[in-house]
Scaffold this motif. Structure first.
Motif, mmCIF file in Angstrom:
data_model
loop_
_atom_site.group_PDB
_atom_site.id
_atom_site.type_symbol
_atom_site.label_atom_id
_atom_site.label_comp_id
_atom_site.label_asym_id
_atom_site.label_seq_id
_atom_site.Cartn_x
_atom_site.Cartn_y
_atom_site.Cartn_z
ATOM 1 N N PHE A 1 0.879 -1.447 0.044
ATOM 2 C CA PHE A 1 -0.017 0.086 -0.107
ATOM 3 C C PHE A 1 0.756 1.214 0.037
ATOM 4 C CE2 PHE A 1 -3.299 -3.241 1.277
ATOM 5 C CZ PHE A 1 -4.305 -2.308 0.684
ATOM 6 N N ARG A 2 2.176 1.107 0.702
ATOM 7 C CA ARG A 2 2.996 2.256 0.455
ATOM 8 C C ARG A 2 3.464 2.601 -0.560
ATOM 9 N NH1 ARG A 2 6.306 0.895 5.001
ATOM 10 N NH2 ARG A 2 7.762 -0.015 3.202
ATOM 11 N N THR A 3 3.713 1.679 -1.820
ATOM 12 C CA THR A 3 4.250 1.968 -3.061
ATOM 13 C C THR A 3 3.385 2.158 -4.240
ATOM 14 O OG1 THR A 3 4.637 -0.481 -3.249
ATOM 15 C CG2 THR A 3 6.204 0.888 -2.187
ATOM 16 N N LEU A 4 1.988 1.352 -4.077
ATOM 17 C CA LEU A 4 1.021 1.500 -5.177
ATOM 18 C C LEU A 4 0.351 2.680 -5.554
ATOM 19 C CD1 LEU A 4 0.008 -2.282 -5.522
ATOM 20 C CD2 LEU A 4 1.613 -0.955 -6.985
ATOM 21 N N PRO A 5 -0.097 3.109 -6.393
ATOM 22 C CA PRO A 5 -0.919 4.642 -6.388
ATOM 23 C C PRO A 5 -2.617 3.997 -5.961
ATOM 24 C CG PRO A 5 -0.325 3.754 -8.458
ATOM 25 C CD PRO A 5 0.269 3.107 -7.625
ATOM 26 N N ARG A 6 -3.277 5.009 -5.260
ATOM 27 C CA ARG A 6 -4.418 4.956 -4.915
ATOM 28 C C ARG A 6 -5.322 4.556 -6.058
ATOM 29 N NH1 ARG A 6 -5.374 7.856 -0.235
ATOM 30 N NH2 ARG A 6 -7.690 7.468 -0.565
ATOM 31 N N PHE A 7 -5.318 4.809 -7.190
ATOM 32 C CA PHE A 7 -6.234 4.589 -8.308
ATOM 33 C C PHE A 7 -6.094 3.116 -8.606
ATOM 34 C CE2 PHE A 7 -2.409 5.578 -10.928
ATOM 35 C CZ PHE A 7 -2.430 4.717 -11.799
ATOM 36 N N ILE A 8 -4.879 2.580 -8.243
ATOM 37 C CA ILE A 8 -4.790 1.022 -8.427
ATOM 38 C C ILE A 8 -5.493 0.238 -7.304
ATOM 39 C CG2 ILE A 8 -3.136 -0.949 -8.563
ATOM 40 C CD1 ILE A 8 -1.332 0.698 -10.545
ATOM 41 N N LEU A 9 -5.290 0.816 -5.982
ATOM 42 C CA LEU A 9 -5.668 0.199 -4.772
ATOM 43 C C LEU A 9 -7.107 0.242 -4.640
ATOM 44 C CD1 LEU A 9 -2.839 1.376 -2.760
ATOM 45 C CD2 LEU A 9 -2.948 -0.989 -3.444
ATOM 46 N N VAL A 10 -7.751 1.363 -4.755
ATOM 47 C CA VAL A 10 -9.301 1.366 -4.364
ATOM 48 C C VAL A 10 -10.177 0.636 -4.995
ATOM 49 C CG1 VAL A 10 -11.027 3.139 -4.126
ATOM 50 C CG2 VAL A 10 -8.796 3.685 -3.487
ATOM 51 N N PRO A 11 -10.181 0.531 -6.399
ATOM 52 C CA PRO A 11 -11.174 -0.359 -7.031
ATOM 53 C C PRO A 11 -11.208 -1.859 -6.529
ATOM 54 C CG PRO A 11 -10.071 1.022 -8.696
ATOM 55 C CD PRO A 11 -9.359 1.216 -7.238
ATOM 56 N N PRO A 12 -10.085 -2.639 -6.525
ATOM 57 C CA PRO A 12 -10.074 -3.742 -5.999
ATOM 58 C C PRO A 12 -10.621 -4.192 -4.824
ATOM 59 C CG PRO A 12 -7.898 -3.210 -6.409
ATOM 60 C CD PRO A 12 -8.675 -2.272 -6.848
ATOM 61 N N LEU A 13 -10.449 -3.005 -3.768
ATOM 62 C CA LEU A 13 -11.040 -3.055 -2.322
ATOM 63 C C LEU A 13 -12.359 -2.806 -2.442
ATOM 64 C CD1 LEU A 13 -8.365 -1.181 -0.421
ATOM 65 C CD2 LEU A 13 -8.861 -3.647 -0.260
ATOM 66 N N ASN A 14 -13.050 -2.130 -3.173
ATOM 67 C CA ASN A 14 -14.357 -1.755 -3.277
ATOM 68 C C ASN A 14 -15.134 -3.110 -3.773
ATOM 69 O OD1 ASN A 14 -15.077 0.898 -2.748
ATOM 70 N ND2 ASN A 14 -14.101 1.592 -4.672
ATOM 71 N N LEU A 15 -14.538 -3.693 -4.719
ATOM 72 C CA LEU A 15 -15.026 -5.119 -5.354
ATOM 73 C C LEU A 15 -14.970 -6.154 -3.913
ATOM 74 C CD1 LEU A 15 -16.043 -6.535 -7.649
ATOM 75 C CD2 LEU A 15 -13.756 -7.496 -8.048
ATOM 76 N N VAL A 16 -13.982 -6.272 -3.208
ATOM 77 C CA VAL A 16 -13.919 -7.064 -2.239
ATOM 78 C C VAL A 16 -14.919 -6.775 -1.179
ATOM 79 C CG1 VAL A 16 -12.316 -7.746 -0.304
ATOM 80 C CG2 VAL A 16 -11.274 -7.658 -2.549
ATOM 81 N N PHE A 17 -14.981 -5.490 -0.760
ATOM 82 C CA PHE A 17 -15.902 -5.246 0.011
ATOM 83 C C PHE A 17 -17.428 -5.553 -0.032
ATOM 84 C CE2 PHE A 17 -13.028 -1.608 2.436
ATOM 85 C CZ PHE A 17 -12.119 -2.449 2.699
ATOM 86 N N ARG A 18 -17.725 -5.556 -1.263
ATOM 87 C CA ARG A 18 -19.042 -5.907 -1.444
ATOM 88 C C ARG A 18 -19.445 -7.276 -1.097
ATOM 89 N NH1 ARG A 18 -19.695 -4.009 -8.027
ATOM 90 N NH2 ARG A 18 -19.392 -2.024 -7.787
ATOM 91 N N PHE A 19 -18.473 -8.267 -1.065
ATOM 92 C CA PHE A 19 -18.926 -9.314 -0.471
ATOM 93 C C PHE A 19 -18.488 -9.737 0.932
ATOM 94 C CE2 PHE A 19 -17.892 -9.495 -5.207
ATOM 95 C CZ PHE A 19 -18.905 -9.978 -5.756
ATOM 96 N N GLN A 20 -18.171 -8.731 1.715
ATOM 97 C CA GLN A 20 -17.669 -8.973 3.078
ATOM 98 C C GLN A 20 -18.712 -8.267 3.881
ATOM 99 O OE1 GLN A 20 -13.610 -8.084 3.407
ATOM 100 N NE2 GLN A 20 -13.139 -10.098 3.093
ATOM 101 N N ARG A 21 -19.686 -7.938 3.491
ATOM 102 C CA ARG A 21 -20.852 -7.103 4.103
ATOM 103 C C ARG A 21 -21.205 -8.097 5.406
ATOM 104 N NH1 ARG A 21 -20.048 -2.202 5.483
ATOM 105 N NH2 ARG A 21 -19.788 -0.802 3.523
ATOM 106 N N GLU A 22 -21.441 -9.457 4.856
ATOM 107 C CA GLU A 22 -21.737 -10.410 5.796
ATOM 108 C C GLU A 22 -20.751 -11.353 6.165
ATOM 109 O OE1 GLU A 22 -24.805 -10.702 7.057
ATOM 110 O OE2 GLU A 22 -25.599 -8.984 5.625
ATOM 111 N N ALA A 23 -20.432 -11.450 7.210
ATOM 112 C CA ALA A 23 -19.284 -12.210 7.805
ATOM 113 C C ALA A 23 -19.877 -13.459 8.568
ATOM 114 C CB ALA A 23 -18.347 -11.408 8.915
ATOM 115 N N LYS A 24 -18.905 -14.487 8.676
ATOM 116 C CA LYS A 24 -19.365 -15.697 9.253
ATOM 117 C C LYS A 24 -19.485 -15.743 10.756
ATOM 118 C CE LYS A 24 -17.701 -18.466 5.288
ATOM 119 N NZ LYS A 24 -16.994 -19.691 4.976
ATOM 120 N N GLY A 25 -20.381 -16.268 11.409
ATOM 121 C CA GLY A 25 -20.371 -16.447 12.969
ATOM 122 C C GLY A 25 -20.042 -15.109 13.861
ATOM 123 N N ASP A 26 -19.128 -15.080 14.398
ATOM 124 C CA ASP A 26 -18.747 -13.956 15.349
ATOM 125 C C ASP A 26 -17.968 -12.996 14.856
ATOM 126 O OD1 ASP A 26 -20.416 -15.016 17.320
ATOM 127 O OD2 ASP A 26 -18.854 -16.465 18.074
#
Length: 278
Positions: free
Chosen positions: A161-186
Motif C-alpha cells: 500500500f505504501r508503493t502502489l498508487p491509490r487509483f490501483i488500490l481502491v477499485p479492487p478493495l471496493n469489489l472485495v468489500f461488496r462480498f464482505q458485508r456478511e461475515a461468518k459467525g462472530d
C-alpha cells in the motif's frame, strides 16, 4: 474452537470475548481495524499452556459501542473488568491494544507480566497523523475502501500500500468489500472495522508524549517488534526501554506490524510470549 463470554465494564458497556485453552490466564488485546477473529491462530498456539481470552474491544463484534465519552479511560476500565472476570495476571497487546495494556498497568497491580507489540506511542510527533483528516472525510462520504487506503498509506505499515498508487488500490478493495458485508459467525466484516481507526487515533493523540508516565509500571514487560516495521515503532520501543523498570526488548526477524495476527507470523510471536509468560 472457542467458548464465548462477556463482562460489563464500569460504564455499563458489554465487552464480549472469545476464550480457549487452560492454565494461567492471558488477555490478548487487538489493535486498530482488527477484532478477536484476527488472533485465533495466536490463541490456538498458546492454548496448551494458558487460558487465552481475546475480547472484541468496544465498538465492534461481540461488544457494545465506543460511547459518547470514549477515551483511554474507558479502555482501561474495560481491561480491568476483563482482568477481574478471568483472574488473569498476564496481558498481551498489539498496537493500540499495547497502549491500553501499558496505560492499564500503571494503575492495576494485578498485571504481573505485560507483553507489548509495537505500541504507537508518539514521541515529539513520531507517529504520522497528517492523513487523518482525509481518512475521516472519506468515512463521512461512505468511501470505506478509500479510507482504508488512506490509513495504510498514512501509517506506512504495509509495503504494498505504501508503493502502489491509490487509483490501483481502491477499485479492487471496493469489489472485495461488496462480498464482505456478511461475515461468518462472530467475525466482523472488514468494512465495519475500518471506521474503528478513528477512535484508535484518538487514543494515539491522547497518549502522545506520555513516555515518562510509565516509569511507575511494576510489571515485567516484554517489548516486541518486527524487523520490517516502520521506524517510528522502534522509536517508541527504545524510549520505553529507557523508562520501564523491568523490561526486555526482542525484535522478531521478517515480521512487520501485523506480526501477531493470523495474517502475520503468530507462531513466532507465540514462542516469545510462551517463554515470557511461563
Amino acid at each position: 474452537m472457542y467458548r464465548k463470554g462477556s463482562v460489563v465494564s464500569a460504564d455499563g458497556t458489554t465487552i464480549g470475548f472469545r476464550q480457549c485453552g487452560s492454565g494461567p490466564g492471558v488477555i490478548v488485546l487487538h489493535g486498530s481495524m482488527l477484532a478477536a477473529q484476527d488472533f485465533m491462530k495466536l490463541a490456538e498456539a498458546l492454548a496448551d499452556d494458558f487460558t487465552i481470552t481475546v475480547p472484541d474491544r468496544r465498538g465492534r463484534g461481540l461488544s457494545g459501542p465506543h460511547g459518547i465519552d470514549y477515551g483511554i479511560e474507558r479502555e482501561v476500565e474495560d481491561l480491568q473488568a476483563m482482568l477481574k472476570e478471568t483472574d488473569a495476571s498476564r496481558v498481551f497487546g498489539l498496537s493500540s491494544g499495547a497502549l491500553i495494556g501499558l496505560r492499564t498497568a500503571r494503575v492495576t497491580p494485578s498485571i504481573e507480566k505485560l507483553a507489548l507489540y509495537e505500541p504507537p506511542l508518539s514521541i515529539n510527533g513520531s507517529v504520522p497523523v497528517d492523513w487523518v483528516p482525509r481518512y475521516r472525510r472519506e468515512l463521512a462520504d461512505g468511501r470505506i475502501a478509500a479510507a482504508l487506503v488512506s490509513v495504510l498509506k498514512g501509517l506506512e505499515a504495509d509495503r504494498v500500500f505504501r508503493t502502489l498508487p491509490r487509483f490501483i488500490l481502491v477499485p479492487p478493495l471496493n469489489l472485495v468489500f461488496r462480498f464482505q458485508r456478511e461475515a461468518k459467525g462472530d467475525d466482523v466484516p472488514i468494512p465495519d472495522l475500518v471506521p474503528t481507526m478513528s477512535a484508535d487515533m484518538q487514543l494515539v493523540a491522547q497518549l502522545a508524549d506520555t513516555t515518562d508516565d510509565y516509569a511507575t509500571v511494576d510489571a515485567d514487560v516484554l517489548l516486541l517488534g518486527g524487523s520490517r516495521s516502520p521506524a517510528y515503532f522502534g522509536c517508541a520501543l527504545e524510549a520505553l526501554t529507557g523508562v520501564l523498570a523491568r523490561s526486555k526488548r526482542v525484535t522478531i526477524p521478517k515480521l512487520d506490524h501485523s506480526g501477531p495476527t493470523d495474517d502475520g507470523g503468530p507462531s513466532e510471536v507465540a514462542q516469545s510470549l510462551r517463554d515470557f509468560f511461563a
